[in-house]
Scaffold this active site. Structure first.
Site, PDB file in Angstrom:
ATOM      1  N   GLN A 107      56.189 109.828   9.574  1.00  0.00           N
ATOM      2  CA  GLN A 107      56.431 108.555   9.672  1.00  0.00           C
ATOM      3  C   GLN A 107      55.445 107.887  10.702  1.00  0.00           C
ATOM      4  O   GLN A 107      55.015 107.034  10.533  1.00  0.00           O
ATOM      5  CB  GLN A 107      57.865 108.182  10.076  1.00  0.00           C
ATOM      6  CG  GLN A 107      58.898 108.455   8.954  1.00  0.00           C
ATOM      7  CD  GLN A 107      58.762 107.214   8.151  1.00  0.00           C
ATOM      8  OE1 GLN A 107      58.383 107.614   6.961  1.00  0.00           O
ATOM      9  NE2 GLN A 107      59.540 106.055   8.412  1.00  0.00           N
ATOM     10  N   GLU A 174      57.848 100.642  12.823  1.00  0.00           N
ATOM     11  CA  GLU A 174      57.097  99.474  12.959  1.00  0.00           C
ATOM     12  C   GLU A 174      56.394  99.669  14.763  1.00  0.00           C
ATOM     13  O   GLU A 174      55.276  99.300  14.653  1.00  0.00           O
ATOM     14  CB  GLU A 174      58.259  98.303  13.255  1.00  0.00           C
ATOM     15  CG  GLU A 174      58.503  97.809  11.936  1.00  0.00           C
ATOM     16  CD  GLU A 174      59.826  98.759  11.627  1.00  0.00           C
ATOM     17  OE1 GLU A 174      59.977  99.667  12.161  1.00  0.00           O
ATOM     18  OE2 GLU A 174      60.470  98.272  10.595  1.00  0.00           O
TER      19      GLU A 174
END
Length: 242
Positions: A107, A174
């Site tokens: 990720q 994010e």
């Protein structure tokens, strides 16, 4: 957290059976619960912590937790063409206690690559009437294998805890995206070094995304200075496409 709440409900329902037969197996406890008509279905509910912040008094708690990261990138820049490549990127991320480090590192790498595209490749182009031309990967450049750092190292910060989530986990997608800007700042640092070699100092324009065209013009090499729109003192990055 809602799943955890449902599990705790079922745990309490099975507690009398476990106490009666502490050496029993999970299967025997479930079988006995079925015979006693104890429901083995539960609904869990969780509402996040109430947050607030008084911006006038600068008091309160705006977030339930914070996550941190640091990244350093090294680039090699061709001053004549503006082409560059990322030689090395080192990153440390605080993601709490990782449940699956392989998934989390994947990720992190993916978010960094998105940021790399945002800050160095994905340039927006508009028509004279304001319509966006670059509306998809077929119309603008996105990061490819050749754009990845030649040496890419990701480390997870140890001994980091988050009491507000399962297994002390934290969100990672994010926050890591912004660390792609380290490549942009490395390019800008390389441009500043090239300008210094040419006897130039002071501020200069280099907006994101730092495409090869923009980097080339910002270097203000003897080649680019032959273009009238790029004479020192009159640099307008939007005035010329090469």
């Amino acid at each position: 957290m809602a799943v955890k709440d449902a599990c705790e409900i079922l745990y309490r329902r099975l507690e009398p059976i476990r106490l009666k037969d502490p050496k029993g197996s999970w299967e025997s406890w479930v079988r006995e619960a079925h015979l006693q008509k104890i429901s083995l279905s539960a609904t869990g509910f969780f509402r996040g912590k109430d947050l607030y912040f008084d911006w006038d008094k600068m008091e309160g708690e705006p977030y339930s937790y914070f996550t941190f990261g640091v990244c350093c990138s090294e680039v090699e820049l061709d001053c004549l063409t503006g082409d560059y490549r990322t030689l090395k990127t080192d990153m440390v991320m605080d993601i709490g206690r990782s449940i699956n480090p392989s998934v989390d590192i994947g990720q992190i790498e993916g978010a960094f690559t998105q940021g790399l595209g945002l800050y160095t490749l994905e340039e927006l182009h508009y028509s004279p009437t304001g319509m966006l031309y670059s509306r998809g990967p077929s119309q603008y450049k996105i990061p490819a294998v050749c754009d990845m750092p030649l040496q890419f190292s990701v480390y997870l910060l140890p001994d980091s805890y988050n009491p507000h989530a399962i297994y002390s986990s934290k969100g990672i997608g994010e926050p890591t995206l912004f660390l792609g800007s380290s490549v942009f700042f490395a390019i800008k640092d390389a441009v500043a070094a090239a300008r210094s070699d040419s006897g130039l100092s002071g501020p200069f324009f280099l907006d994101t995304p730092a495409t090869p065209e923009k980097a080339c013009l910002a270097c203000a090499s003897p080649f680019t200075n032959k273009v009238p729109a790029n004479k020192p003192g009159s640099f307008k990055p939007w005035a010329l496409n090469i």
